[in-house]
Design a protein around this motif. Structure first.
Motif, PDB file in Angstrom:
ATOM      1  N   GLU A 198       0.831  -1.207   0.000  1.00 43.54           N
ATOM      2  CA  GLU A 198       0.000   0.000   0.000  1.00 43.54           C
ATOM      3  C   GLU A 198       0.865   1.258   0.000  1.00 43.54           C
ATOM      4  N   LEU A 235       2.513   1.715  -3.465  1.00 44.24           N
ATOM      5  CA  LEU A 235       1.588   2.256  -4.458  1.00 44.24           C
ATOM      6  C   LEU A 235       1.388   3.757  -4.268  1.00 44.24           C
ATOM      7  N   ASP A 257       2.089   6.607  -7.091  1.00 49.12           N
ATOM      8  CA  ASP A 257       1.188   7.722  -7.386  1.00 49.12           C
ATOM      9  C   ASP A 257       1.927   9.055  -7.315  1.00 49.12           C
ATOM     10  N   GLU A 307      -0.915 -10.095  -7.798  1.00 45.84           N
ATOM     11  CA  GLU A 307      -1.670  -8.971  -7.231  1.00 45.84           C
ATOM     12  C   GLU A 307      -2.271  -8.126  -8.360  1.00 45.84           C
ATOM     13  N   THR A 352      -4.054  -5.405  -8.296  1.00 47.89           N
ATOM     14  CA  THR A 352      -4.007  -3.951  -8.115  1.00 47.89           C
ATOM     15  C   THR A 352      -2.805  -3.350  -8.823  1.00 47.89           C
ATOM     16  N   ILE A 353      -1.678  -4.046  -8.783  1.00 42.82           N
ATOM     17  CA  ILE A 353      -0.474  -3.548  -9.446  1.00 42.82           C
ATOM     18  C   ILE A 353      -0.691  -3.491 -10.943  1.00 42.82           C
ATOM     19  N   ARG A 354      -1.311  -4.528 -11.507  1.00 38.99           N
ATOM     20  CA  ARG A 354      -1.571  -4.547 -12.949  1.00 38.99           C
ATOM     21  C   ARG A 354      -2.537  -3.437 -13.350  1.00 38.99           C
ATOM     22  N   ALA A 355      -3.528  -3.163 -12.499  1.00 37.15           N
ATOM     23  CA  ALA A 355      -4.479  -2.095 -12.802  1.00 37.15           C
ATOM     24  C   ALA A 355      -3.775  -0.744 -12.842  1.00 37.15           C
ATOM     25  N   ARG A 356      -2.879  -0.484 -11.893  1.00 35.91           N
ATOM     26  CA  ARG A 356      -2.129   0.782 -11.891  1.00 35.91           C
ATOM     27  C   ARG A 356      -1.234   0.871 -13.127  1.00 35.91           C
ATOM     28  N   GLN A 399      -3.273   1.889 -16.096  1.00 32.15           N
ATOM     29  CA  GLN A 399      -3.585   3.310 -16.045  1.00 32.15           C
ATOM     30  C   GLN A 399      -2.396   4.146 -16.497  1.00 32.15           C
ATOM     31  N   TYR A 440      -3.110  -8.860 -16.597  1.00 33.17           N
ATOM     32  CA  TYR A 440      -4.107  -8.509 -15.584  1.00 33.17           C
ATOM     33  C   TYR A 440      -5.156  -9.607 -15.453  1.00 33.17           C
TER      34      TYR A 440
END
Length: 202
Positions: A64, A67, A71, A96, A98-102, A105, A124
């Motif tokens: 967390e 990440l 950001d 994980e 969440t890492i792929r989603a970031r 983006q 992802y």
């Protein structure tokens, strides 16, 4: 207080509360972590990164927090550093999503070929676990009711007394299962009483 302000979107006041905590305890990890998140929406990405870097020195491999640092790099338009950090996080946390989603983006800001996006999407998708299909559902309102009780306190403990009244008269067409999250002690009087009422234990 910093957490409370952050939860309602009052980020400047949240940052002030975290900074006050850090005046008292300079290496207080929750305050450093919180500051690394709330400084980004108030426009101080460099401060967010500095707080995140200090927290990372004190505690390694905190996803967390990492990440938040990603950001901060992103908000400073240091997309190459953000991308490199996400690739390292992928290596450390191979499943994980969440890492792929970031990462997906962030790729919107980079001049990458279409196949790179396609492969990132496939990567992802490999992290997403599809839940199993639900079993057949019996819509008969007269069917037996199955009730599960999950607790680590099925013993002499204040929480267990909440189960006293509802377990005194369990209807005959109910199927009740106790899921004990702690090792039961057969000699405990509350455990013995509940086992007499609830026949199935897991």
């Amino acid at each position: 207080l910093g957490n409370a302000y952050s939860a309602v979107g009052r980020f400047a006041e949240s940052a002030a509360a975290y900074r006050k905590a850090l005046e008292l305890y300079p290496d207080f990890l929750p305050a450093l972590h919180g500051l690394s998140g709330v400084l980004i929406p108030v426009g101080d990405a460099a401060g967010a990164l500095a707080a995140g870097d200090r927290a990372a020195e004190l505690r390694r491999d905190w996803l967390e927090l990492d990440l938040n640092r990603v950001d901060a790099f992103d908000a400073m338009d240091r997309h190459d550093r953000a991308m490199a950090m996400l690739e390292e996080l992928k290596r450390r946390h191979p499943f994980e999503p969440t890492i792929r989603a970031r990462l997906l983006q962030l790729m919107n800001y980079l001049p990458l070929p279409a196949e790179a996006f396609a492969e990132a999407l496939r990567d992802y998708a490999r992290c997403i676990v599809v839940p199993p299909a639900a079993g057949a559902f019996d819509r008969n309102p007269e069917r037996p009711l199955r009730l599960g009780i999950l607790s680590p306190d099925l013993r002499t403990h204040s929480v267990a007394f909440f189960l006293d009244a509802p377990t005194r008269h369990i209807p005959g067409d109910w199927h009740v299962v106790a899921f004990s999250a702690s090792a039961p002690n057969p000699a405990d009087p509350m455990t013995r009483m509940l086992k007499e009422r609830i026949r199935e234990w897991v």
